[in-house]
Write a protein that holds these residues in place. Structure first.
Motif, short mmCIF file in Angstrom:
data_model
loop_
_atom_site.label_atom_id
_atom_site.label_comp_id
_atom_site.label_asym_id
_atom_site.label_seq_id
_atom_site.Cartn_x
_atom_site.Cartn_y
_atom_site.Cartn_z
N THR A 28 -46.45 71.14 100.90
CA THR A 28 -46.46 70.58 99.55
C THR A 28 -46.19 71.71 98.57
N ILE A 29 -45.08 71.61 97.87
CA ILE A 29 -44.72 72.61 96.87
C ILE A 29 -45.25 72.11 95.53
N PRO A 30 -46.17 72.84 94.91
CA PRO A 30 -46.84 72.33 93.71
C PRO A 30 -45.89 72.06 92.55
N ALA A 31 -46.30 71.15 91.70
CA ALA A 31 -45.52 70.84 90.50
C ALA A 31 -45.34 72.10 89.66
N GLY A 32 -44.14 72.27 89.10
CA GLY A 32 -43.84 73.43 88.27
C GLY A 32 -43.30 74.62 89.04
N SER A 33 -43.12 74.48 90.37
CA SER A 33 -42.67 75.61 91.19
C SER A 33 -41.14 75.74 91.22
N TYR B 18 -32.09 71.98 91.43
CA TYR B 18 -33.41 72.61 91.36
C TYR B 18 -33.55 73.51 92.58
N SER B 19 -34.19 74.66 92.41
CA SER B 19 -34.34 75.60 93.53
C SER B 19 -35.75 76.15 93.58
N TYR B 20 -36.17 76.46 94.81
CA TYR B 20 -37.49 77.07 95.03
C TYR B 20 -37.38 78.07 96.16
N GLU B 21 -38.05 79.21 95.99
CA GLU B 21 -38.15 80.20 97.05
C GLU B 21 -39.53 80.83 96.98
N GLY B 22 -40.26 80.73 98.10
CA GLY B 22 -41.62 81.28 98.11
C GLY B 22 -42.33 80.95 99.40
N ASP B 23 -43.63 81.24 99.44
CA ASP B 23 -44.46 81.01 100.63
C ASP B 23 -45.45 79.89 100.36
N ILE B 24 -45.57 78.99 101.34
CA ILE B 24 -46.57 77.93 101.31
C ILE B 24 -47.35 78.01 102.61
N ASP B 25 -48.64 78.33 102.52
CA ASP B 25 -49.50 78.43 103.70
C ASP B 25 -48.90 79.34 104.76
N GLY B 26 -48.32 80.48 104.34
CA GLY B 26 -47.78 81.45 105.28
C GLY B 26 -46.39 81.14 105.79
N VAL B 27 -45.78 80.07 105.32
CA VAL B 27 -44.41 79.70 105.71
C VAL B 27 -43.46 80.05 104.58
N SER B 28 -42.42 80.81 104.91
CA SER B 28 -41.42 81.20 103.91
C SER B 28 -40.43 80.06 103.74
N ILE C 77 -32.49 71.29 95.71
CA ILE C 77 -32.30 69.86 95.47
C ILE C 77 -31.20 69.72 94.43
N ALA C 78 -30.14 69.01 94.76
CA ALA C 78 -28.99 68.91 93.85
C ALA C 78 -28.61 67.46 93.64
N GLN C 79 -28.26 67.14 92.41
CA GLN C 79 -27.78 65.80 92.09
C GLN C 79 -26.30 65.69 92.45
N THR C 80 -25.95 64.67 93.24
CA THR C 80 -24.57 64.49 93.68
C THR C 80 -23.95 63.22 93.13
N GLY C 81 -24.71 62.44 92.40
CA GLY C 81 -24.24 61.20 91.80
C GLY C 81 -25.30 60.70 90.84
N SER C 82 -25.07 59.52 90.25
CA SER C 82 -26.02 59.03 89.26
C SER C 82 -27.42 58.83 89.84
N LEU C 83 -27.50 58.37 91.08
CA LEU C 83 -28.78 58.16 91.74
C LEU C 83 -28.83 58.86 93.10
N ARG C 84 -27.87 59.73 93.35
CA ARG C 84 -27.76 60.37 94.66
C ARG C 84 -28.11 61.85 94.58
N TYR C 85 -28.79 62.32 95.64
CA TYR C 85 -29.23 63.71 95.67
C TYR C 85 -29.09 64.25 97.09
N SER C 86 -28.96 65.58 97.18
CA SER C 86 -28.98 66.26 98.48
C SER C 86 -30.11 67.27 98.47
N VAL C 87 -30.65 67.53 99.67
CA VAL C 87 -31.76 68.48 99.81
C VAL C 87 -31.45 69.40 100.98
#
Length: 520
Positions: free
Chosen positions: A433-438, A450-460, A465-475
């Motif tokens: 779980t990546i906290p809100a605001g990260s 949107y991008s995130y880089e960091g450690d969560i519970d010892g996992v790098s 997350i990118a918008q590819t259309g009006s309601l479409r996204y890729s992760v």
């Protein structure tokens, strides 16, 4: 059905449950769980008080997915946001309640209930376990247990025995009010679904020796009304309120013999409408529950009795093979009933459409059962995903690549906002779980990303997350050091962003040498 139930419960996978169980274990007792992590199906969880503590059953595949040792009482918020656990072994003067935020598996506090807050009380009655009920909006807890006013510890004198009640504010994690009444101990508590009243059933009043129900207005620990059901205390177990809050169903033995009635109470007028005889299918150990549509009442006695609420008649009975009775709970969709068989060391699952036992689960000495519904949210219209896994020499610190695309619901979703909402990722036993605001927000001519880089519970972690259309996204996700012991195809993967989420199962590529291919 499966997708709708799971909806926004992405992130509630097996590691999330492990985190919850470990959190409970740290505050309460040792936790026992299988050597190989089992995938959670995303369906509601049944918490069963058992000889091992609390056995957690995944109602999606009817398997025991974990055990919280030592703990004898658990309650959940109706919206699935919180789990409440009573710390065992309370003293004469204090009992503690742990509150766990189910959205991020964090214990948000321990609420101490001190007997000194109950006017006139000397100690808790250590013979009896507390009962806990959560308000429909998840903001309050109502707790009741035995209290001693003349003797300490086990209250041997009838004149010493009372019921202590506490009203707890969850936001401040503090006791809002406390009180008591003359009685023995609390056998059941239920909030009305509309939140206006709390209904409390104690075993009996020593002065009147009657069978009655106490009503508490919202926000109060002072009873506003007692509804008398019979002139003999008998055995008083089982209390349920209809989904529309108009009717209370209370099980009572009017003559003390074990033969029972269900007393139907009009909550608007606080008067008893009628007593529905259950004989000969009754016993001292029982539970009562109403289906979500309000059409059926299930009562546990020597058999499970099914009542029609329109006619107040017994529709049928279901024999689970255990006449001693036990706890009973209905799934949030109303399709199944889970009931305990203490003498058989099993839990039976009854299909409500046919009222037949369709499965049996081994659980040692089960008793009370409560359901954890999945949190409410908006499901994706579509989710496609691919997964590459490289277990290396240590599956407990593996590498994974996760690629997915999804489509939001145009009518139900209010959009995704990774920069202000928590993002939950699951791949088999791995959950983060990546906290809100990260996340950092970026804008380009194709849409937001949107991008995130960091450690969560010892996992790098690296996540985009990118918008590819009006309601479409890729992760796109890369994780180093992920705990993937026990992972096997098919792998359940899920993604949740705020209240929007999706779940799918796929065949992962083990080796990690190529890009994960998207699968439908």
């Amino acid at each position: 059905m499966f997708a709708n139930l799971f909806a926004a419960s992405a992130g509630l996978g097996p590691r999330r449950r492990v985190a919850l169980w470990v959190t409970l274990a740290m505050g309460l007792c040792a936790m026992v769980w299988p050597a190989e992590v089992k995938a959670w199906t995303g369906q509601p969880l049944a918490y069963v008080t058992s000889a091992n503590g609390i056995s957690v059953i995944d109602t999606g595949n009817n398997s025991v997915v974990g055990t919280i040792a030592c703990c004898s009482v658990a309650a959940v918020a109706p919206d699935g946001k919180y789990v409440y656990a009573l710390v065992p072994g309370f003293s004469f003067f204090r009992l503690d309640i742990s509150v766990i935020d189910a959205s991020n598996d964090v214990v948000i506090g321990t609420i101490p209930l001190n007997i000194s807050s109950v006017p006139g009380a000397l100690s808790l009655n250590t013979q009896f376990t507390a009962k806990i009920a959560a308000s429909p909006d998840g903001s309050q807890l109502f707790v009741a247990t035995g209290a001693c006013f003349q003797n300490m510890g086990d209250c041997p004198s009838p004149g010493s025995q009372h019921v202590a009640v506490w009203l707890i504010d969850i936001a401040s994690r503090s006791v809002h009010a406390a009180g008591s009444f003359y009685g023995y101990y609390a056998s059941d508590i239920a909030f009305a679904p509309n939140g206006h009243f709390v209904y409390l059933r104690d075993t009996f009043d020593y002065l009147s020796q009657d069978c009655s129900l106490s009503l508490y207005p919202a926000g109060s620990t002072k009873s506003s009304k007692d509804v008398t059901l019979s002139s003999y205390y008998g055995s008083l177990q089982g209390l349920a309120i209809s989904p529309d809050s108009k009717t209370a169903y209370v099980r009572c033995s009017p003559d003390g013999s074990g033969a029972s009635d269900i007393f139907k109470i009009d909550t608007a007028t606080t008067t008893m409408e009628k007593a529905i005889p259950l004989e000969p299918h009754s016993f001292f150990n029982s539970a009562v529950n109403v289906t979500p549509d309000g059409k059926r009442v299930y009562v546990r006695g020597t058999k499970v009795i099914v009542l029609d609420t329109a006619s107040d008649a017994i529709v049928t009975t279901v024999d689970t093979g255990d006449p001693t009775g036990g706890g009973l709970a209905v799934t949030p969709d109303g399709t199944r009933v889970y009931t305990a068989n203490p003498s058989k060391n099993t839990v039976s699952i009854i299909e409500t459409a046919s009222n037949t036992v369709v499965a049996t689960i081994a659980v040692p000495s089960p008793s009370d059962i409560v359901m954890m519904p999945p949190p409410q949210g908006t499901p994706f219209l579509a989710l496609r995903a691919g997964l590459d896994v490289n277990l290396g020499k240590d599956p407990g610190k593996a590498k994974l690549q996760f690629n997915s695309s999804f489509v939001l619901s145009s009518t139900a979703s209010n959009g995704i906002h990774p920069d202000t909402e928590p993002v939950k990722l699951q791949a088999g036993p791995f959950i983060a779980t990546i906290p809100a605001g990260s996340f950092k927000a970026h804008g380009d001519r194709f849409g937001r990303s949107y991008s995130y880089e960091g450690d969560i519970d010892g996992v790098s972690l690296k996540v985009k997350i990118a918008q590819t259309g009006s309601l479409r996204y890729s992760v796109q996700v890369e994780a180093q050091g992920a705990p993937l012991s026990g992972i096997a195809n098919p792998v359940q993967v899920s993604l949740g962003i705020g209240d929007d989420a999706g779940l799918t199962s796929l065949t992962a590529h083990f080796g990690g040498s190529r890009t994960a291919g998207l699968t439908k």
